[in-house]
Design an enzyme around this catalytic site. Structure first.
Site, short mmCIF file in Angstrom:
data_model
loop_
_atom_site.label_atom_id
_atom_site.label_comp_id
_atom_site.label_asym_id
_atom_site.label_seq_id
_atom_site.Cartn_x
_atom_site.Cartn_y
_atom_site.Cartn_z
N GLU A 47 -4.04 35.06 -15.72
CA GLU A 47 -3.67 36.28 -16.44
C GLU A 47 -2.32 36.09 -17.13
OE1 GLU A 47 -2.78 41.00 -15.30
OE2 GLU A 47 -3.00 39.49 -13.72
N LYS A 113 -7.67 44.62 -19.91
CA LYS A 113 -7.60 45.07 -18.52
C LYS A 113 -7.79 46.58 -18.43
CE LYS A 113 -4.60 44.23 -14.48
NZ LYS A 113 -3.28 43.64 -14.09
N CYS A 147 -7.54 40.41 -12.87
CA CYS A 147 -6.76 40.74 -11.67
C CYS A 147 -7.27 42.01 -10.99
CB CYS A 147 -5.28 40.84 -12.05
SG CYS A 147 -4.15 40.71 -10.63
#
Length: 264
Positions: A47, A113, A147
């Protein structure tokens, strides 16, 4: 077995240089060459690797660069597909993004995200507004999460129901959340009959220490490869259509999940 039934992947655990895109792209090029030399067709990195994660207001400046195109140039030059993260400017603001480019440098998909973690994420990024697309690459269906996204079972299930064989998860995971690396990733793989590749950062920056421990989990919930807590590491695994079929025959979750039940 036909080569069309196998996909060779590499997970790259690495430390990014804070706000130094040129250094990070050079490191990515070296990693891509290393992964390809070991037979990998797809390299999955961390990431926000291209710029570094906790770099303050530099995120806003660097997000103006055509970072996806710069990653695509590395993929084209090295002849290997790449999934890796960095900031991306959108009409709504800067997102925490992951790009999937093929070995010819074509951008196959972008994921923003959707589950922002903590004050830092919310201070610097706007959340994604749509689920990750699924992409067909060399005959396999691949989805992406970032994540904290993977810690919500709804996100992996959504991709699995869309046919994902592999879920790539660039991450910048920190202590004390090693349970995710050690246990949750294998559970996500098992409950969705899919491979999950979790590529973490290592090292420290002004905000965080990253705990490494990148993993690749099989659809049977087994760790195929694990990285240590510190240092650059490469993990290699083969996405195997026969193993996917066997896991899905053994585990009926995707076939039998009830989506029609009302909340009382």
């Amino acid at each position: 077995m036909s080569s069309a039934d196998l996909l060779h992947i590499a997970v790259w655990q690495a430390e990014s240089a804070r706000a130094d895109v040129e250094s990070n792209l050079a490191a990515l090029a070296r990693a891509a060459a290393e992964a390809k030399a070991h037979g990998a067709e797809l390299l999955i990195g961390p990431e926000m690797f291209v710029t570094g994660y906790a770099i303050g207001d530099s995120i806003n400046t660097l997000a103006q660069r055509p970072l996806a195109a710069e990653v695509a140039a590395v993929a084209r030059e090295q002849g290997i597909a790449i999934i890796i993260g960095g900031p991306e400017q959108t009409t709504r603001g800067v997102t925490n993004a992951v790009w999937f480019v093929d070995e010819h440098g074509a951008l196959l998909a972008t994921h923003h995200k959707v589950q922002l973690f903590g004050e830092f994420d919310r201070a610097f990024f706007v959340q994604g507004e749509s689920a990750s697309p699924v992409v067909t690459f060399k005959g396999f269906t691949i989805g992406m999460l970032i994540c904290f996204d993977v810690e919500f079972p709804e996100n992996t299930r959504r991709l699995a129901l869309a046919g994902a064989d592999l879920i790539a998860v660039p991450t910048a995971q920190m202590p004390p959340f090693g349970l995710v690396n050690e246990h949750m990733i294998r559970v996500r793989a098992w409950e969705n009959s899919a491979y999950v590749a979790y590529a973490n950062q290592v090292g420290t920056d002004d905000e965080y220490r990253y705990l490494g421990q990148s993993v690749i989990a099989s659809p049977f919930g087994e760790h195929l490869a694990e990285a240590p807590e510190s240092g650059e590491s490469f993990l290699f695994a083969t996405i195997d259509r026969a193993e996917l079929s066997a896991a899905r025959a053994q585990n009926p979750y995707l076939e039998q999940v009830r989506t029609d039940l009302p909340v009382q």
